[in-house]
Design a protein around this motif. Structure first.
Motif, PDB file in Angstrom:
ATOM      1  N   GLY A   1     -34.646  43.005 -20.549  1.00 47.93           N
ATOM      2  CA  GLY A   1     -33.847  42.719 -19.369  1.00 47.93           C
ATOM      3  C   GLY A   1     -33.185  43.914 -18.727  1.00 47.93           C
ATOM      4  N   GLY A   2     -33.313  45.091 -19.333  1.00 46.67           N
ATOM      5  CA  GLY A   2     -32.700  46.263 -18.737  1.00 46.67           C
ATOM      6  C   GLY A   2     -33.410  46.672 -17.457  1.00 46.67           C
ATOM      7  N   GLY A   3     -32.796  47.605 -16.743  1.00 51.61           N
ATOM      8  CA  GLY A   3     -33.392  48.081 -15.510  1.00 51.61           C
ATOM      9  C   GLY A   3     -32.413  48.886 -14.699  1.00 51.61           C
ATOM     10  N   LEU A   4     -32.769  49.132 -13.450  1.00 52.64           N
ATOM     11  CA  LEU A   4     -31.948  49.898 -12.525  1.00 52.64           C
ATOM     12  C   LEU A   4     -31.261  48.945 -11.564  1.00 52.64           C
ATOM     13  N   VAL A   5     -29.962  49.121 -11.415  1.00 50.33           N
ATOM     14  CA  VAL A   5     -29.192  48.262 -10.520  1.00 50.33           C
ATOM     15  C   VAL A   5     -28.120  49.103  -9.842  1.00 50.33           C
ATOM     16  N   GLN A   6     -27.747  48.705  -8.644  1.00 49.34           N
ATOM     17  CA  GLN A   6     -26.682  49.405  -7.931  1.00 49.34           C
ATOM     18  C   GLN A   6     -25.319  48.975  -8.451  1.00 49.34           C
ATOM     19  N   ALA A   7     -24.362  49.849  -8.296  1.00 54.58           N
ATOM     20  CA  ALA A   7     -22.996  49.515  -8.690  1.00 54.58           C
ATOM     21  C   ALA A   7     -22.552  48.236  -7.992  1.00 54.58           C
ATOM     22  N   GLY A   8     -21.899  47.374  -8.754  1.00 56.42           N
ATOM     23  CA  GLY A   8     -21.479  46.083  -8.241  1.00 56.42           C
ATOM     24  C   GLY A   8     -22.475  44.977  -8.485  1.00 56.42           C
ATOM     25  N   GLY A   9     -23.660  45.349  -8.893  1.00 56.34           N
ATOM     26  CA  GLY A   9     -24.710  44.366  -9.136  1.00 56.34           C
ATOM     27  C   GLY A   9     -24.624  43.741 -10.513  1.00 56.34           C
ATOM     28  N   SER A  10     -25.636  42.935 -10.832  1.00 55.15           N
ATOM     29  CA  SER A  10     -25.660  42.190 -12.093  1.00 55.15           C
ATOM     30  C   SER A  10     -27.011  42.336 -12.781  1.00 55.15           C
ATOM     31  N   LEU A  11     -26.974  42.194 -14.092  1.00 54.78           N
ATOM     32  CA  LEU A  11     -28.182  42.148 -14.905  1.00 54.78           C
ATOM     33  C   LEU A  11     -27.939  41.177 -16.045  1.00 54.78           C
ATOM     34  N   ARG A  12     -29.039  40.647 -16.574  1.00 54.44           N
ATOM     35  CA  ARG A  12     -28.949  39.761 -17.733  1.00 54.44           C
ATOM     36  C   ARG A  12     -29.873  40.289 -18.819  1.00 54.44           C
ATOM     37  N   LEU A  13     -29.292  40.618 -19.935  1.00 56.87           N
ATOM     38  CA  LEU A  13     -30.070  41.062 -21.087  1.00 56.87           C
ATOM     39  C   LEU A  13     -30.295  39.889 -22.028  1.00 56.87           C
ATOM     40  N   SER A  14     -31.429  39.908 -22.697  1.00 57.51           N
ATOM     41  CA  SER A  14     -31.733  38.870 -23.677  1.00 57.51           C
ATOM     42  C   SER A  14     -32.143  39.510 -24.988  1.00 57.51           C
ATOM     43  N   CYS A  15     -31.850  38.828 -26.072  1.00 57.63           N
ATOM     44  CA  CYS A  15     -32.252  39.279 -27.408  1.00 57.63           C
ATOM     45  C   CYS A  15     -32.868  38.095 -28.139  1.00 57.63           C
ATOM     46  N   LEU A  16     -34.142  38.222 -28.423  1.00 58.28           N
ATOM     47  CA  LEU A  16     -34.863  37.170 -29.154  1.00 58.28           C
ATOM     48  C   LEU A  16     -34.847  37.524 -30.634  1.00 58.28           C
ATOM     49  N   ALA A  17     -34.330  36.621 -31.435  1.00 61.21           N
ATOM     50  CA  ALA A  17     -34.228  36.833 -32.872  1.00 61.21           C
ATOM     51  C   ALA A  17     -35.263  35.985 -33.601  1.00 61.21           C
ATOM     52  N   SER A  18     -35.914  36.584 -34.580  1.00 58.63           N
ATOM     53  CA  SER A  18     -36.918  35.846 -35.334  1.00 58.63           C
ATOM     54  C   SER A  18     -36.973  36.359 -36.772  1.00 58.63           C
ATOM     55  N   GLY A  19     -37.575  35.572 -37.629  1.00 59.25           N
ATOM     56  CA  GLY A  19     -37.801  36.012 -38.994  1.00 59.25           C
ATOM     57  C   GLY A  19     -36.891  35.390 -40.024  1.00 59.25           C
ATOM     58  N   ARG A  20     -35.852  34.698 -39.583  1.00 62.18           N
ATOM     59  CA  ARG A  20     -34.966  34.026 -40.523  1.00 62.18           C
ATOM     60  C   ARG A  20     -34.111  33.042 -39.740  1.00 62.18           C
ATOM     61  N   THR A  21     -33.362  32.254 -40.466  1.00 65.97           N
ATOM     62  CA  THR A  21     -32.361  31.413 -39.800  1.00 65.97           C
ATOM     63  C   THR A  21     -31.047  32.183 -39.758  1.00 65.97           C
ATOM     64  N   PHE A  22     -30.340  32.044 -38.664  1.00 66.68           N
ATOM     65  CA  PHE A  22     -29.151  32.864 -38.446  1.00 66.68           C
ATOM     66  C   PHE A  22     -27.878  32.035 -38.412  1.00 66.68           C
ATOM     67  N   GLY A  23     -27.887  30.936 -39.126  1.00 64.80           N
ATOM     68  CA  GLY A  23     -26.800  29.980 -39.007  1.00 64.80           C
ATOM     69  C   GLY A  23     -25.410  30.560 -39.114  1.00 64.80           C
ATOM     70  N   SER A  24     -25.154  31.449 -40.058  1.00 65.82           N
ATOM     71  CA  SER A  24     -23.798  31.973 -40.246  1.00 65.82           C
ATOM     72  C   SER A  24     -23.667  33.414 -39.788  1.00 65.82           C
ATOM     73  N   TRP A  25     -24.652  33.908 -39.113  1.00 65.20           N
ATOM     74  CA  TRP A  25     -24.647  35.307 -38.714  1.00 65.20           C
ATOM     75  C   TRP A  25     -23.917  35.516 -37.395  1.00 65.20           C
ATOM     76  N   THR A  26     -23.632  36.792 -37.135  1.00 67.90           N
ATOM     77  CA  THR A  26     -23.045  37.203 -35.866  1.00 67.90           C
ATOM     78  C   THR A  26     -24.049  38.082 -35.135  1.00 67.90           C
ATOM     79  N   MET A  27     -24.220  37.799 -33.867  1.00 69.16           N
ATOM     80  CA  MET A  27     -25.096  38.616 -33.022  1.00 69.16           C
ATOM     81  C   MET A  27     -24.232  39.468 -32.106  1.00 69.16           C
ATOM     82  N   GLY A  28     -24.551  40.734 -32.050  1.00 71.70           N
ATOM     83  CA  GLY A  28     -23.745  41.642 -31.251  1.00 71.70           C
ATOM     84  C   GLY A  28     -24.582  42.464 -30.289  1.00 71.70           C
ATOM     85  N   TRP A  29     -23.906  42.937 -29.256  1.00 68.06           N
ATOM     86  CA  TRP A  29     -24.483  43.906 -28.330  1.00 68.06           C
ATOM     87  C   TRP A  29     -23.668  45.190 -28.433  1.00 68.06           C
ATOM     88  N   PHE A  30     -24.374  46.290 -28.541  1.00 66.83           N
ATOM     89  CA  PHE A  30     -23.772  47.613 -28.529  1.00 66.83           C
ATOM     90  C   PHE A  30     -24.464  48.431 -27.447  1.00 66.83           C
TER      91      PHE A  30
END
Length: 121
Positions: free
Chosen positions: A7-36
């Motif tokens: 979802g990354g890309g080039l955008v002008q100041a004041g604009g919007s973007l939406r990033l997505s993170c697809l998780a796979s390989g296990r169940t994440f029931g008690s986990w925390t997902m973070g963005w850095f």
């Protein structure tokens, strides 16, 4: 475990973007997902986190009020909606997973590949 950010890309100041993170390989029931993010020449910075189970949410101070993190349990996807983007938001954004609630980078032991967000002035 695989985390795939998109979802990354080039955008002008004041604009919007939406990033997505697809998780796979296990169940994440008690986990925390973070963005850095890591801007050129700077250390990696905490942006936002959400717990899979209870949906508790935390934001870094520089993005609070502009960014929104959300999750879709059915699709194993965590999203980061970024509004009112500023040039200083330019960075590589990473999604990551931790086995407990935390905002500390070192506690996250699963990382995606990163997606570049560039905000032009």
């Amino acid at each position: 475990v695989q985390l795939q950010a998109s979802g990354g890309g080039l955008v002008q100041a004041g604009g919007s973007l939406r990033l997505s993170c697809l998780a796979s390989g296990r169940t994440f029931g008690s986990w925390t997902m973070g963005w850095f993010r890591q801007a050129p020449g700077k250390e990696r910075e905490f942006v936002a986190a959400i717990t899979w189970g209870g949906g508790r949410i935390y934001y870094g101070g520089s993005v609070k009020g502009r960014f929104t993190i959300s999750k879709d349990n059915a699709k194993n996807t965590v999203s980061l909606r970024m509004n009112s983007l500023k040039p200083e938001d330019t960075a590589v954004y990473y999604c990551a997973a931790a086995p407990y609630l935390t905002t500390i980078e070192g506690d996250y032991d699963q990382w995606g590949q990163g997606t570049l967000v560039t905000v032009s002035s």
